[in-house]
Motif scaffolding. Structure first.
Motif, PDB file in Angstrom:
ATOM      1  N   THR A 200       0.962  -1.067   0.035  1.00  0.00           N
ATOM      2  CA  THR A 200       0.112   0.091  -0.435  1.00  0.00           C
ATOM      3  C   THR A 200       0.957   1.051  -0.083  1.00  0.00           C
ATOM      4  O   THR A 200       2.230   0.870   0.291  1.00  0.00           O
ATOM      5  CB  THR A 200      -1.131   0.040   0.993  1.00  0.00           C
ATOM      6  OG1 THR A 200      -2.363   0.895   0.911  1.00  0.00           O
ATOM      7  CG2 THR A 200      -0.192  -0.013   2.214  1.00  0.00           C
ATOM      8  N   VAL A 201       0.275   2.485  -0.244  1.00  0.00           N
ATOM      9  CA  VAL A 201       1.131   3.464  -0.729  1.00  0.00           C
ATOM     10  C   VAL A 201       1.827   4.160   0.779  1.00  0.00           C
ATOM     11  O   VAL A 201       2.175   5.382   0.239  1.00  0.00           O
ATOM     12  CB  VAL A 201       0.941   4.629  -1.252  1.00  0.00           C
ATOM     13  CG1 VAL A 201      -0.218   4.179  -2.649  1.00  0.00           C
ATOM     14  CG2 VAL A 201      -1.251   4.573  -0.159  1.00  0.00           C
ATOM     15  N   SER A 202       2.137   4.363   1.953  1.00  0.00           N
ATOM     16  CA  SER A 202       2.741   4.290   2.738  1.00  0.00           C
ATOM     17  C   SER A 202       3.319   3.334   3.990  1.00  0.00           C
ATOM     18  O   SER A 202       2.021   2.383   4.511  1.00  0.00           O
ATOM     19  CB  SER A 202       1.697   6.030   3.303  1.00  0.00           C
ATOM     20  OG  SER A 202       0.449   5.424   4.087  1.00  0.00           O
ATOM     21  N   HIS A 203       4.259   4.076   4.729  1.00  0.00           N
ATOM     22  CA  HIS A 203       4.124   2.833   5.604  1.00  0.00           C
ATOM     23  C   HIS A 203       2.847   3.173   6.758  1.00  0.00           C
ATOM     24  O   HIS A 203       2.458   2.287   7.057  1.00  0.00           O
ATOM     25  CB  HIS A 203       5.668   3.170   6.136  1.00  0.00           C
ATOM     26  CG  HIS A 203       5.439   2.414   7.563  1.00  0.00           C
ATOM     27  ND1 HIS A 203       6.340   1.248   7.356  1.00  0.00           N
ATOM     28  CD2 HIS A 203       6.175   2.363   8.437  1.00  0.00           C
ATOM     29  CE1 HIS A 203       6.402   0.130   8.493  1.00  0.00           C
ATOM     30  NE2 HIS A 203       6.500   1.496   9.373  1.00  0.00           N
ATOM     31  N   THR A 204       2.884   4.199   7.006  1.00  0.00           N
ATOM     32  CA  THR A 204       1.650   4.669   8.423  1.00  0.00           C
ATOM     33  C   THR A 204       0.590   3.640   7.677  1.00  0.00           C
ATOM     34  O   THR A 204      -0.539   3.346   8.724  1.00  0.00           O
ATOM     35  CB  THR A 204       1.786   5.747   8.739  1.00  0.00           C
ATOM     36  OG1 THR A 204       2.578   5.910   9.629  1.00  0.00           O
ATOM     37  CG2 THR A 204       0.748   5.855   9.700  1.00  0.00           C
ATOM     38  N   TYR A 205       0.060   3.991   6.403  1.00  0.00           N
ATOM     39  CA  TYR A 205      -0.765   3.335   6.176  1.00  0.00           C
ATOM     40  C   TYR A 205      -1.388   1.844   5.966  1.00  0.00           C
ATOM     41  O   TYR A 205      -1.773   1.557   6.407  1.00  0.00           O
ATOM     42  CB  TYR A 205      -1.650   3.992   4.894  1.00  0.00           C
ATOM     43  CG  TYR A 205      -2.967   3.696   4.633  1.00  0.00           C
ATOM     44  CD1 TYR A 205      -4.086   3.850   5.107  1.00  0.00           C
ATOM     45  CD2 TYR A 205      -3.206   3.484   3.035  1.00  0.00           C
ATOM     46  CE1 TYR A 205      -5.596   3.615   4.254  1.00  0.00           C
ATOM     47  CE2 TYR A 205      -4.834   2.459   2.718  1.00  0.00           C
ATOM     48  CZ  TYR A 205      -5.909   3.179   3.254  1.00  0.00           C
ATOM     49  OH  TYR A 205      -6.928   2.942   2.788  1.00  0.00           O
ATOM     50  N   ALA A 206      -0.516   1.005   5.712  1.00  0.00           N
ATOM     51  CA  ALA A 206      -0.719  -0.426   5.818  1.00  0.00           C
ATOM     52  C   ALA A 206      -0.422  -0.876   7.508  1.00  0.00           C
ATOM     53  O   ALA A 206      -0.869  -1.657   7.881  1.00  0.00           O
ATOM     54  CB  ALA A 206       0.742  -0.627   5.692  1.00  0.00           C
ATOM     55  N   ASN A 207       0.278  -0.016   8.116  1.00  0.00           N
ATOM     56  CA  ASN A 207      -0.344  -0.535   9.704  1.00  0.00           C
ATOM     57  C   ASN A 207      -1.581   0.010  10.353  1.00  0.00           C
ATOM     58  O   ASN A 207      -2.681  -0.640  11.385  1.00  0.00           O
ATOM     59  CB  ASN A 207       0.653  -0.133  10.962  1.00  0.00           C
ATOM     60  CG  ASN A 207       1.876  -0.223  10.468  1.00  0.00           C
ATOM     61  OD1 ASN A 207       2.243  -1.662  10.837  1.00  0.00           O
ATOM     62  ND2 ASN A 207       2.982   1.021  10.887  1.00  0.00           N
TER      63      ASN A 207
END
Length: 481
Positions: A215-222
């Protein structure tokens, strides 16, 4: 040499409705050409401009069974900025003045596209090591690959990646219709596969069967592993967290470059922005009929005007915001209530607020170049591109700490002299307002510190180069297994 095929429903410059098209159109250019042959496949919509359609070269066509019919599949190609782009053609499915319409027709359209994309591969003489699928429109590619294409020797060993650009959009339709259209057996419509809450979910199918998920950012993946952001798929995201990574999007540093941008009044760069950038502000104040004052704090917004983007927070404190020593420039369209709210405040505070309720690429560049700060108080933001553009143009972002905004904007710390913008944590209107006031305090009273924030922001590299390296790593790892 690794062969990579991007399969997606849109790509710049051919067809664009959102950020997905920027990724699919821009990212392939940045891979190492000695190691990766990256190509793109999209539908040949009737609404693609004639300028591009006239450049397409016919390769071949065939017929494919789908939903009780034999369907024509045409394959065309072109080269754009060194990247080979394939187009899947079928006038029955791809008519209309926009790429998406009713969900029912979209489900059938993108079922056709997913199956046709795989069926076309042996005929174009390109066997990908990895098929990189984007969003729900291509969710059936990993499913079909494991189903009917698996037996063919040509397709053995092909790996798939599913990229989520926004988990909110999943491609949901009733089970019976989806089964009839896809031709998949009952086996695939179980709760551990495509079925979700009594319906069929195309994105879920892709997420279950893909070899890797990004997905398009590390934080969004979490974030998408939690119930608040997970859009009812948080259980699946947790179950597949071992193959889930976040890679932040980039922007095209040639197109968004204050030093060469022909759409802005005065070009500038990291060295001379202290003198030159303000000339853009004066020109925009004159153009929009705002009070012409180079020292006035100007806050910009370029956005879809929707709840997701935090406009309910702005609506709640709009009167308080307008009572401050500030100018507000808004560009965008969206929900009628927000369009009308900004029109009202433009009428009420005409020398302070400029509401531009339309979209214009030229005006967006002028706002990035002219404003002192840029506001993005999103409820959720998988990646976000506007904050990257504002950093590039030396316009300080004020953001809520969510998704890609948290990953790309470092909060200013006056004690350590660090940071590239201002941020707040809770989804709260007054917390947002206090953050704007704090930014204004630094702007008005600590100008040297403000300019150092701009320095650090403009020095950051959020071009596609960095993202491409992350994807290259992922591709290597995937093809080792």
């Amino acid at each position: 040499m690794k062969n990579i095929l991007f399969v997606a429903s849109e790509a710049v410059p051919f067809i664009k409705t959102g950020g997905l098209a920027d990724v699919v159109g821009s990212l392939p250019k940045y891979f190492n050409k000695k190691e990766f042959d990256v190509r793109v496949m999209i539908p040949k919509y009737l609404c693609i401009s004639d300028k591009f359609k006239s450049q397409l070269k016919y390769i071949t066509h065939f017929y494919m069974d789908l939903a009780w019919r034999n369907q024509y599949v045409g394959i065309l190609e072109t080269k754009y900025e060194g990247i080979k782009i394939y187009f899947i053609d079928n006038e029955y499915y791809l008519t209309g003045d926009k790429p998406y319409g009713e969900m029912f027709t979209d489900i059938e359209k993108f079922t056709f596209f997913s199956k046709a994309a795989l069926s076309a591969l042996p005929l174009i003489g390109f066997k990908p090591d990895i098929i990189h699928c984007h969003d729900w429109q291509t969710g059936l590619v990993p499913v079909y690959l494991k189903d009917r294409f698996y037996q063919s020797e040509f397709f053995s060993g092909i790996k798939t990646i599913m990229t989520i650009h926004n988990l909110k959009f999943q491609g949901i339709w009733d089970l019976k219709t989806t089964r009839d259209i896809t031709g998949l057996s009952m086996y695939y419509f179980a709760p551990d596969k495509l079925e979700a809450y009594g319906d069929a979910n195309l994105l879920k199918g892709g997420l279950v069967y893909a070899d890797a998920i990004t997905t398009v950012s590390h934080t969004y993946a979490n974030e998408i592993k939690t119930s608040f952001y997970g859009e009812h798929l948080d259980g699946l995201m947790n179950a597949r967290s071992n193959v889930l990574t976040g890679i932040v999007n980039g922007i095209d540093y040639h197109e968004y470059n204050p030093e060469t941008d022909s759409l802005i009044s005065k070009n500038y760069n990291l060295k001379n922005f202290r003198k030159e950038k303000v000339k853009n502000k004066i020109a925009l104040q004159e153009e929009l009929g705002l009070e012409v004052n180079p020292k006035k704090f100007m806050l910009g917004i370029v956005s879809r005007l929707t709840d997701q983007k935090g406009f309910d927070l702005i609506a709640y404190v709009m009167d308080e915001l307008c009572s401050l020593d500030v100018q507000l420039v808004v560009l965008g369209t969206g929900d009628e209530k927000y369009e009308n709210m900004f029109r009202h405040f433009d009428w009420k505070y005409h020398n302070k607020v400029s509401a531009n309720i339309f979209y214009s690429e030229e005006m967006s560049h002028k706002i990035y170049a002219s404003c002192d700060a840029f506001l993005m108080p999103s409820l959720f933001e998988p990646c976000g591109l506007s904050q990257l553009m504002s950093l590039r143009y030396g316009t300080v972002p004020i953001v809520r700490e969510t998704g890609g905004l948290k990953d790309t904007v470092e909060a200013y710390n006056e004690y350590e002299g660090t940071g590239t913008g201002f941020s707040f944590t809770n989804y709260n209107a007054h917390e947002m307002l206090h953050t704007i006031q704090y930014a204004m305090h630094i702007f008005y009273n600590r100008k040297r510190e403000w300019n150092k924030v701009i320095d650090r922001g403009m020095a950051k590299d959020f071009s596609w180069k960095a993202s491409a390296k992350e994807y290259e790593k992922l591709y290597h790892n995937l093809t080792l297994n």
